[in-house]
Design a protein around this motif. Structure first.
Motif, PDB file in Angstrom:
ATOM      1  N   ASP A   1       0.845  -1.182   0.000  1.00 48.42           N
ATOM      2  CA  ASP A   1       0.000   0.000   0.000  1.00 48.42           C
ATOM      3  C   ASP A   1       0.884   1.236   0.000  1.00 48.42           C
ATOM      4  OD1 ASP A   1      -2.151   1.650   0.063  1.00 48.42           O
ATOM      5  OD2 ASP A   1      -2.444   1.480   2.218  1.00 48.42           O
ATOM      6  N   THR A   2       1.503   1.509  -1.113  1.00 44.97           N
ATOM      7  CA  THR A   2       2.367   2.664  -1.202  1.00 44.97           C
ATOM      8  C   THR A   2       1.553   3.886  -1.547  1.00 44.97           C
ATOM      9  OG1 THR A   2       2.842   2.197  -3.499  1.00 44.97           O
ATOM     10  CG2 THR A   2       4.361   1.305  -1.886  1.00 44.97           C
ATOM     11  N   ALA A   3       1.700   4.910  -0.752  1.00 46.72           N
ATOM     12  CA  ALA A   3       1.044   6.206  -0.959  1.00 46.72           C
ATOM     13  C   ALA A   3      -0.471   6.092  -0.956  1.00 46.72           C
ATOM     14  CB  ALA A   3       1.538   6.848  -2.239  1.00 46.72           C
ATOM     15  N   GLY A   4      -1.036   5.153  -0.176  1.00 49.39           N
ATOM     16  CA  GLY A   4      -2.472   5.058  -0.004  1.00 49.39           C
ATOM     17  C   GLY A   4      -3.238   4.686  -1.254  1.00 49.39           C
ATOM     18  N   ARG A   5      -2.723   3.779  -2.041  1.00 51.29           N
ATOM     19  CA  ARG A   5      -3.388   3.398  -3.289  1.00 51.29           C
ATOM     20  C   ARG A   5      -4.742   2.742  -3.046  1.00 51.29           C
ATOM     21  NH1 ARG A   5       1.811   1.088  -6.579  1.00 51.29           N
ATOM     22  NH2 ARG A   5       2.829   3.091  -6.836  1.00 51.29           N
ATOM     23  N   VAL A   6      -4.838   1.951  -1.986  1.00 48.71           N
ATOM     24  CA  VAL A   6      -6.105   1.289  -1.687  1.00 48.71           C
ATOM     25  C   VAL A   6      -7.154   2.337  -1.315  1.00 48.71           C
ATOM     26  CG1 VAL A   6      -7.279  -0.281  -0.098  1.00 48.71           C
ATOM     27  CG2 VAL A   6      -5.030  -0.862  -1.008  1.00 48.71           C
ATOM     28  N   GLU A   7      -6.784   3.297  -0.467  1.00 50.86           N
ATOM     29  CA  GLU A   7      -7.707   4.349  -0.076  1.00 50.86           C
ATOM     30  C   GLU A   7      -8.097   5.199  -1.278  1.00 50.86           C
ATOM     31  OE1 GLU A   7      -4.912   3.662   1.621  1.00 50.86           O
ATOM     32  OE2 GLU A   7      -5.821   2.800   3.401  1.00 50.86           O
ATOM     33  N   GLN A   8      -7.163   5.484  -2.139  1.00 47.80           N
ATOM     34  CA  GLN A   8      -7.453   6.262  -3.339  1.00 47.80           C
ATOM     35  C   GLN A   8      -8.440   5.516  -4.236  1.00 47.80           C
ATOM     36  OE1 GLN A   8      -4.050   7.044  -5.759  1.00 47.80           O
ATOM     37  NE2 GLN A   8      -5.116   8.474  -7.078  1.00 47.80           N
ATOM     38  N   PHE A   9      -8.270   4.221  -4.385  1.00 47.99           N
ATOM     39  CA  PHE A   9      -9.191   3.402  -5.169  1.00 47.99           C
ATOM     40  C   PHE A   9     -10.587   3.428  -4.555  1.00 47.99           C
ATOM     41  CE2 PHE A   9     -11.359  -0.570  -6.058  1.00 47.99           C
ATOM     42  CZ  PHE A   9     -11.275  -0.637  -7.438  1.00 47.99           C
ATOM     43  N   ARG A  10     -10.656   3.267  -3.238  1.00 46.46           N
ATOM     44  CA  ARG A  10     -11.953   3.262  -2.560  1.00 46.46           C
ATOM     45  C   ARG A  10     -12.651   4.611  -2.656  1.00 46.46           C
ATOM     46  NH1 ARG A  10     -10.240  -0.422   2.572  1.00 46.46           N
ATOM     47  NH2 ARG A  10     -10.419  -2.399   1.485  1.00 46.46           N
ATOM     48  N   ARG A  11     -11.906   5.711  -2.579  1.00 43.60           N
ATOM     49  CA  ARG A  11     -12.511   7.031  -2.741  1.00 43.60           C
ATOM     50  C   ARG A  11     -13.057   7.208  -4.151  1.00 43.60           C
ATOM     51  NH1 ARG A  11      -8.016   9.045   0.119  1.00 43.60           N
ATOM     52  NH2 ARG A  11      -7.048   9.562  -1.868  1.00 43.60           N
ATOM     53  N   ARG A  12     -12.332   6.719  -5.121  1.00 45.60           N
ATOM     54  CA  ARG A  12     -12.715   6.905  -6.508  1.00 45.60           C
ATOM     55  C   ARG A  12     -13.911   6.029  -6.894  1.00 45.60           C
ATOM     56  NH1 ARG A  12      -8.023   6.362 -10.597  1.00 45.60           N
ATOM     57  NH2 ARG A  12      -7.498   8.329  -9.609  1.00 45.60           N
ATOM     58  N   TYR A  13     -13.888   4.761  -6.498  1.00 46.44           N
ATOM     59  CA  TYR A  13     -14.917   3.828  -6.928  1.00 46.44           C
ATOM     60  C   TYR A  13     -15.865   3.390  -5.823  1.00 46.44           C
ATOM     61  CZ  TYR A  13     -11.917   3.636 -10.972  1.00 46.44           C
ATOM     62  OH  TYR A  13     -11.172   3.979 -12.072  1.00 46.44           O
ATOM     63  N   GLY A  14     -15.624   3.810  -4.605  1.00 45.00           N
ATOM     64  CA  GLY A  14     -16.494   3.446  -3.507  1.00 45.00           C
ATOM     65  C   GLY A  14     -16.229   2.046  -3.014  1.00 45.00           C
ATOM     66  N   ASP A  15     -16.889   1.705  -1.935  1.00 43.85           N
ATOM     67  CA  ASP A  15     -16.763   0.377  -1.331  1.00 43.85           C
ATOM     68  C   ASP A  15     -17.951  -0.456  -1.771  1.00 43.85           C
ATOM     69  OD1 ASP A  15     -14.785  -0.873   0.026  1.00 43.85           O
ATOM     70  OD2 ASP A  15     -15.375  -0.170   2.015  1.00 43.85           O
ATOM     71  N   ARG A  16     -17.925  -1.011  -2.940  1.00 46.27           N
ATOM     72  CA  ARG A  16     -19.049  -1.760  -3.480  1.00 46.27           C
ATOM     73  C   ARG A  16     -18.953  -3.225  -3.063  1.00 46.27           C
ATOM     74  NH1 ARG A  16     -18.560   0.823  -9.478  1.00 46.27           N
ATOM     75  NH2 ARG A  16     -18.862   2.943  -8.790  1.00 46.27           N
ATOM     76  N   HIS A  17     -19.928  -3.673  -2.323  1.00 46.49           N
ATOM     77  CA  HIS A  17     -19.922  -5.072  -1.867  1.00 46.49           C
ATOM     78  C   HIS A  17     -20.940  -5.854  -2.600  1.00 46.49           C
ATOM     79  CE1 HIS A  17     -17.124  -4.622   1.435  1.00 46.49           C
ATOM     80  NE2 HIS A  17     -17.656  -3.422   1.593  1.00 46.49           N
TER      81      HIS A  17
END
Length: 82
Positions: A66-82
């Protein structure tokens, strides 16, 4: 080669702290940090995030990078879709 246009090519230590691996090679990269090598000399050190000592392909172990918050950036962009 033309003199004066090429960067200096010098010994540098690359260090992977996660994989506990360091190796001395030559590079044009520079660093303000230094390390004393096995031969007693001091060399610039470049810290890397991944090397053959910590890469999943070579170790057979998976790990989350998780370099530079890539997971958080992805979740902000596409949301947490379950």
């Amino acid at each position: 080669m033309k003199p004066g246009i090429h960067p200096a090519y010098r010994p540098v230590v690359f260090r992977d702290k996660v994989g506990d691996l360091a190796f001395l090679t030559r590079s044009t990269l520079t660093s303000d940090r230094t390390v004393e090598w096995e031969d007693g000399r001091t060399y610039p050190v470049i810290d890397v995030e991944i090397s053959s000592a910590s890469h999943p392909f070579y170790t057979g172990q998976s790990r989350v990078l998780d370099t530079a918050g890539r997971v958080e950036q992805f979740r902000r962009r596409y949301g947490d879709r379950h």
